[in-house]
Design a protein around this motif. Structure first.
Motif, PDB file in Angstrom:
ATOM      1  N   ILE A   1     -10.499  18.216  -3.465  1.00 13.92           N
ATOM      2  CA  ILE A   1      -9.428  19.211  -3.671  1.00 13.92           C
ATOM      3  C   ILE A   1      -8.811  19.608  -2.333  1.00 13.92           C
ATOM      4  N   ASP A   2      -9.627  19.954  -1.340  1.00 14.46           N
ATOM      5  CA  ASP A   2      -9.105  20.232  -0.004  1.00 14.46           C
ATOM      6  C   ASP A   2      -9.250  18.951   0.806  1.00 14.46           C
ATOM      7  N   GLY A   3      -8.252  18.099   0.744  1.00 19.18           N
ATOM      8  CA  GLY A   3      -8.340  16.829   1.475  1.00 19.18           C
ATOM      9  C   GLY A   3      -7.753  15.667   0.696  1.00 19.18           C
ATOM     10  N   GLN A   4      -6.888  15.970  -0.249  1.00 17.17           N
ATOM     11  CA  GLN A   4      -6.330  14.882  -1.076  1.00 17.17           C
ATOM     12  C   GLN A   4      -5.525  13.881  -0.239  1.00 17.17           C
ATOM     13  N   ARG A   5      -4.721  14.407   0.709  1.00 17.69           N
ATOM     14  CA  ARG A   5      -3.873  13.464   1.466  1.00 17.69           C
ATOM     15  C   ARG A   5      -4.723  12.475   2.247  1.00 17.69           C
ATOM     16  N   GLU A   6      -5.799  12.984   2.872  1.00 16.15           N
ATOM     17  CA  GLU A   6      -6.653  12.091   3.671  1.00 16.15           C
ATOM     18  C   GLU A   6      -7.329  11.059   2.776  1.00 16.15           C
ATOM     19  N   ARG A   7      -7.792  11.506   1.600  1.00 16.95           N
ATOM     20  CA  ARG A   7      -8.476  10.567   0.698  1.00 16.95           C
ATOM     21  C   ARG A   7      -7.506   9.495   0.185  1.00 16.95           C
ATOM     22  N   ILE A   8      -6.272   9.898  -0.094  1.00 15.75           N
ATOM     23  CA  ILE A   8      -5.294   8.915  -0.577  1.00 15.75           C
ATOM     24  C   ILE A   8      -4.940   7.938   0.549  1.00 15.75           C
ATOM     25  N   GLN A   9      -4.809   8.477   1.774  1.00 20.00           N
ATOM     26  CA  GLN A   9      -4.556   7.575   2.912  1.00 20.00           C
ATOM     27  C   GLN A   9      -5.708   6.586   3.088  1.00 20.00           C
ATOM     28  N   LEU A  10      -6.938   7.084   2.920  1.00 15.60           N
ATOM     29  CA  LEU A  10      -8.102   6.199   3.028  1.00 15.60           C
ATOM     30  C   LEU A  10      -8.017   5.100   1.971  1.00 15.60           C
ATOM     31  N   PHE A  11      -7.711   5.484   0.748  1.00 11.66           N
ATOM     32  CA  PHE A  11      -7.605   4.481  -0.320  1.00 11.66           C
ATOM     33  C   PHE A  11      -6.502   3.472   0.007  1.00 11.66           C
ATOM     34  N   ASP A  12      -5.346   3.974   0.443  1.00 15.96           N
ATOM     35  CA  ASP A  12      -4.232   3.057   0.756  1.00 15.96           C
ATOM     36  C   ASP A  12      -4.631   2.074   1.862  1.00 15.96           C
ATOM     37  N   SER A  13      -5.451   2.564   2.824  1.00  9.59           N
ATOM     38  CA  SER A  13      -5.839   1.704   3.951  1.00  9.59           C
ATOM     39  C   SER A  13      -6.723   0.539   3.497  1.00  9.59           C
ATOM     40  N   LEU A  14      -7.279   0.625   2.302  1.00 10.54           N
ATOM     41  CA  LEU A  14      -8.139  -0.452   1.800  1.00 10.54           C
ATOM     42  C   LEU A  14      -7.336  -1.655   1.319  1.00 10.54           C
ATOM     43  N   ASN A  15      -6.028  -1.431   1.101  1.00 14.70           N
ATOM     44  CA  ASN A  15      -5.125  -2.529   0.708  1.00 14.70           C
ATOM     45  C   ASN A  15      -5.634  -3.328  -0.486  1.00 14.70           C
ATOM     46  N   ILE A  16      -6.106  -2.620  -1.495  1.00 17.33           N
ATOM     47  CA  ILE A  16      -6.485  -3.311  -2.734  1.00 17.33           C
ATOM     48  C   ILE A  16      -5.202  -3.632  -3.491  1.00 17.33           C
ATOM     49  N   PRO A  17      -4.958  -4.894  -3.814  1.00 17.96           N
ATOM     50  CA  PRO A  17      -3.715  -5.227  -4.520  1.00 17.96           C
ATOM     51  C   PRO A  17      -3.661  -4.518  -5.878  1.00 17.96           C
ATOM     52  N   ASP A  18      -2.467  -4.060  -6.267  1.00 17.51           N
ATOM     53  CA  ASP A  18      -2.329  -3.343  -7.547  1.00 17.51           C
ATOM     54  C   ASP A  18      -2.892  -4.154  -8.707  1.00 17.51           C
ATOM     55  N   GLU A  19      -2.703  -5.469  -8.642  1.00 11.38           N
ATOM     56  CA  GLU A  19      -3.166  -6.294  -9.774  1.00 11.38           C
ATOM     57  C   GLU A  19      -4.693  -6.374  -9.847  1.00 11.38           C
ATOM     58  N   ARG A  20      -5.372  -5.873  -8.824  1.00 15.84           N
ATOM     59  CA  ARG A  20      -6.838  -5.820  -8.866  1.00 15.84           C
ATOM     60  C   ARG A  20      -7.351  -4.418  -9.195  1.00 15.84           C
ATOM     61  N   LEU A  21      -6.446  -3.519  -9.507  1.00 12.54           N
ATOM     62  CA  LEU A  21      -6.881  -2.213  -9.986  1.00 12.54           C
ATOM     63  C   LEU A  21      -6.961  -2.301 -11.501  1.00 12.54           C
ATOM     64  N   ALA A  22      -8.113  -1.958 -12.031  1.00 15.17           N
ATOM     65  CA  ALA A  22      -8.286  -1.999 -13.490  1.00 15.17           C
ATOM     66  C   ALA A  22      -7.454  -0.885 -14.125  1.00 15.17           C
ATOM     67  N   VAL A  23      -7.122  -1.037 -15.388  1.00 12.05           N
ATOM     68  CA  VAL A  23      -6.555   0.060 -16.190  1.00 12.05           C
ATOM     69  C   VAL A  23      -7.498   0.216 -17.374  1.00 12.05           C
ATOM     70  N   PHE A  24      -8.246   1.311 -17.373  1.00 11.82           N
ATOM     71  CA  PHE A  24      -9.263   1.480 -18.419  1.00 11.82           C
ATOM     72  C   PHE A  24      -8.873   2.610 -19.367  1.00 11.82           C
ATOM     73  N   VAL A  25      -8.817   2.284 -20.637  1.00  5.80           N
ATOM     74  CA  VAL A  25      -8.532   3.285 -21.682  1.00  5.80           C
ATOM     75  C   VAL A  25      -9.663   3.209 -22.704  1.00  5.80           C
TER      76      VAL A  25
END
Ligand SMILES: CC(C)(COP(=O)(O)OP(=O)(O)OC[C@H]1O[C@@H](n2cnc3c(N)ncnc32)[C@H](O)[C@@H]1OP(=O)(O)O)[C@@H](O)C(=O)NCCC(=O)NCCS
Length: 217
Positions: A75-99
């Motif tokens: 909650i206090d640190g969302q921008r840093e966590r999102i930047q960390l995730f973006d830095s991992l460069n996981i291609p969108d097509e390798r992100l699962a969509v789970f329903v």
């Protein structure tokens, strides 16, 4: 089945892992949960399931054909966590969509890569879920809402129609949100709050009616 690794640990990652396994028992066969990505405490397993590696191992797992879901937020640190995730460069097509199969999802709902919908959630017509958005158990999202990337919609919350919810927002458990409101990026609505007004960016609101509690970091 596509092999899924979940970034995170006990809590959001393990509840999503269990929902994937429950979906398999009900006949779903798109994803197989195979373990966690977690750098903390050198743990080898979490609740009996393997920690396959840390964030540094992700390029290898991409090469090996794995799919990913992300639950590393704060909650206090969302921008840093999102930047960390973006830095991992996981291609969108390798992100699962789970329903989960017990969720009610209107036919025209749009899912961003990496989005998750948990059991008994309800998502009404023309809702758009951004990349890595997570809608938790029993949450309700009314029609025509736009939910931003990396936003968390907690268990039992009830979102009115036509909301514009930004990136990295945390809508806490059991909140109620009036229709046609806007919630700015990286903001949090506290547990059990009733939101009647727009929220700005990086703000934490709480109460009934919800009021600004403090700014988020
Ligand atoms: C919003 C939130 C982050 C605030 O946490 P915090 O900054 O640690 O705040 P504190 O607990 O120190 O409380 C600060 C003040 O806000 C009040 N407050 C906190 N949460 C509140 C809430 N949900 N509703 C009304 N008031 C609240 C406290 O009573 C306290 O008031 P006081 O200063 O008059 O005593 C937290 O309450 C919250 O909602 N977390 C999300 C929980 C959630 O959704 N979990 C789901 C994960 S699965």
């Amino acid at each position: 089945m596509k092999k899924v690794l979940i970034l995170g640990g006990q809590g959001n990652a393990s509840v999503i892992a269990n929902a994937i396994m429950d979906a398999n028992k009900r006949g779903a066969n798109e994803y197989q949960f195979t373990g966690y990505i977690n750098d903390r405490d050198n743990a080898e397993e979490i609740e009996g399931y393997p920690v396959k590696g840390g964030l540094g191992d992700i390029p290898r797992f991409i090469d090996e054909g794995y799919y990913f879901l992300n639950t590393i937020y704060k909650i206090d640190g969302q921008r840093e966590r999102i930047q960390l995730f973006d830095s991992l460069n996981i291609p969108d097509e390798r992100l699962a969509v789970f329903v989960h199969p017990t969720a009610y999802i209107a036919a025209n709902v749009e899912f961003g890569p990496g989005s998750v919908v948990m059991p008994n959630a309800i998502i009404s017509t023309s809702v758009k879920l951004g990349k890595c958005a997570r809608v938790m158990i029993g949450a309700i999202i009314s029609h025509n809402c736009t939910i931003g990337a990396h936003t968390f919609v907690a268990a039992g919350s009830c979102s009115g129609s036509n909301l514009k919810v930004g990136e990295g927002v945390h809508i806490s458990m059991n909140c109620t949100i009036r229709e046609f409101l806007t919630i700015g990026n990286y903001s949090t609505l506290a547990m059990g709050s009733v939101l009647l007004k727009d929220m700005g960016e990086l703000e934490i609101w709480a109460g009934n009616p919800a009021k600004l509690l403090r700014n988020a970091q």
